[in-house]
Write a protein that holds these residues in place. Structure first.
Motif, PDB file in Angstrom:
ATOM      1  N   ALA A 109      35.938  13.339 -52.097  1.00 34.24           N
ATOM      2  CA  ALA A 109      35.136  12.049 -52.068  1.00 34.24           C
ATOM      3  C   ALA A 109      34.147  11.361 -53.500  1.00 34.24           C
ATOM      4  O   ALA A 109      33.666  13.121 -54.726  1.00 34.24           O
ATOM      5  CB  ALA A 109      34.243  12.164 -51.180  1.00 34.24           C
ATOM      6  N   THR A 152      35.472  14.832 -46.374  1.00 34.15           N
ATOM      7  CA  THR A 152      36.048  12.861 -45.766  1.00 34.15           C
ATOM      8  C   THR A 152      35.930  12.920 -44.547  1.00 34.15           C
ATOM      9  O   THR A 152      35.884  12.457 -43.495  1.00 34.15           O
ATOM     10  CB  THR A 152      36.520  12.415 -47.045  1.00 34.15           C
ATOM     11  N   GLN A 188      29.529   5.474 -46.800  1.00 37.76           N
ATOM     12  CA  GLN A 188      31.028   5.966 -47.774  1.00 37.76           C
ATOM     13  C   GLN A 188      31.742   4.404 -47.137  1.00 37.76           C
ATOM     14  O   GLN A 188      31.644   3.344 -46.170  1.00 37.76           O
ATOM     15  CB  GLN A 188      31.191   6.190 -45.918  1.00 37.76           C
TER      16      GLN A 188
END
Length: 424
Positions: free
Chosen positions: A144, A198, A231
């Motif tokens: 990420a 994630t 996200q």
């Protein structure tokens, strides 16, 4: 029935109050905790600690503690422990209070409140950052990245330097890659790789931004983000199309994610190149069927996002366009060339018009290209001279004839006069 429902809580409260008064009548006292302290244990995290009152009699009683957070956001809970950790933004300070709860059978007695407070960190008004926003992007290998942007405070001096930190669980990291404004103040940060997992769905991310300036104290700023809410979803995978007669069938796979298949929703961007219009269609499935005009050429793109009940985040990027149909679309290169050509033609015409106006105003053409004298026509002059001479000749002959006539007439008159004198 409704009357009984309304009366029951009142009766329960009355009974508990009666039992509490009975405990107090027996000489049982409930004393507040002691040594209540608040300590900043991490970014946006406060450790609340206290000790039981040493004079409190326990015997067969159960003791719990009622904790109430007053600022920045009101919250209340109870615990058996003598410590508690709470997550909250601290740039405006933090305050809480606590009391003892003594439980015996079906009754409880509460002590007085004990309050503690953390002062807000120093800093001038309107010097902290504003409009903070962050996005988490997931790579193919499930790592990420984190990208945050903000605006400098209205009262922040030009020499202000902002510094960003993020905290995820027990990991805290300072930004090393900043973007700047025209005064060289940091207004953006990018972490190419982070400790963010994630696969986690219910974690939070703390963003802390402080600053420094030569003449002004910069007030820090904190914000807590839900991981799912910031996200950015990955695009759908393996998009395919098939056309049977006039029926277009589009299929794809869910994005690379730890979420379930049911958590995603999709948007299709269908553009008709012949007619020049587009449609945005929504679906929760992994396929879509549409009746189209097979004489036209279409481009299809898809993007994904989480359903609202799965904590909606940011829409993914559009997938690469897929084409189907007969008409050839104008490619981005053609469009760019067409735009440049139009701009070039307009520029040339404008320049030519400007030059023409300047030349006309200042008579540049007459100075650069003076008029050329017209040559005489020799042949035409020759005919004109001959005609003139012939006219002169005719005139002279006429004058001679008239003169001779007058001379003859004069001589005839003289002869006639002489004859008359002789006869006399």
């Amino acid at each position: 029935m409704a009357i009984l429902v309304n009366i029951f809580p009142v009766l329960l409260w009355t009974m508990m109050a009666f039992q509490a008064n009975s405990l107090q009548a027996k000489g049982i006292q409930v004393l507040p905790p002691v040594n209540f302290t608040l300590t900043v244990s991490a970014l946006a995290e406060v450790l609340l600690q206290w000790k039981p009152n040493p004079d409190q009699e326990e015997k067969n009683y159960t003791i719990r503690y009622d904790v109430e957070i007053m600022t920045p956001e009101r919250d209340e809970y109870d615990t058996k422990k003598t410590c508690s950790t709470r997550m909250a933004v601290l740039h405006n300070g933090f305050s809480a209070r606590i009391r003892t709860l003594l439980l015996y059978t079906n009754s409880q007695i509460k002590s007085n409140w004990v309050t503690a407070k953390l002062q807000a960190p120093p800093g001038a008004v309107e010097t902290s950052v504003t409009n903070l926003s962050c996005v988490i992007c997931t790579a193919v290998n499930n790592t990420a990245s984190l990208h945050c942007t903000w605006l400098a405070g209205k009262a922040a001096p030009e020499d202000t330097k902002y510094f960003l930190f993020y905290r995820y669980n027990n990991y805290t990291e300072e930004c090393q890659e900043y973007s700047k404004d025209k005064w060289e103040r940091n207004i953006g940060c990018r972490f190419s790789s982070t400790y963010i997992e994630t696969s986690e769905t219910d974690e939070v991310i703390v963003i802390h931004i402080n600053g420094s300036s030569n003449g002004t104290a910069i007030k820090p700023f904190e914000q807590i983000f839900n991981q799912n809410a910031i996200q950015k979803v990955n695009p759908p995978r393996n998009v395919t199309m098939s056309l049977k007669q006039n029926n277009l069938l589009v299929k794809w796979e869910m994005p690379a994610s730890s979420f379930l298949k049911e958590c995603f929703k999709y948007e299709l961007n269908i553009y008709n190149w012949k007619m020049g219009y587009k449609q945005i269609l929504e679906t929760e499935l992994n396929s879509f069927s549409l009746r189209i005009d097979d004489t036209c050429r279409y481009s299809i793109q898809i993007r994904a996002n989480h359903q609202s009940w799965c904590t909606e985040g940011f829409w993914s990027d559009w997938t690469e366009p897929l084409y189907i149909g007969k008409n050839q679309p104008r490619t981005p290169v053609d469009s760019k060339t067409y735009t440049v050509l139009i701009a070039l033609i307009v520029s040339i015409c404008s320049m030519a018009l400007l030059i023409a106006i300047i030349c006309r105003k200042y008579h540049v053409w007459s100075r650069l290209f003076p008029p050329i004298p017209t040559p005489q026509n020799s042949l035409k002059n020759l005919f004109l001279n001959k005609s003139y001479q012939r006219a002169r000749t005719y005139t002279s002959e006429t004058e001679t004839e008239v003169g001779s006539c007058f001379e003859d007439l004069g001589s005839y008159t003289e002869d006639l006069y002489s004859d008359v004198l002789e006869d006399s």
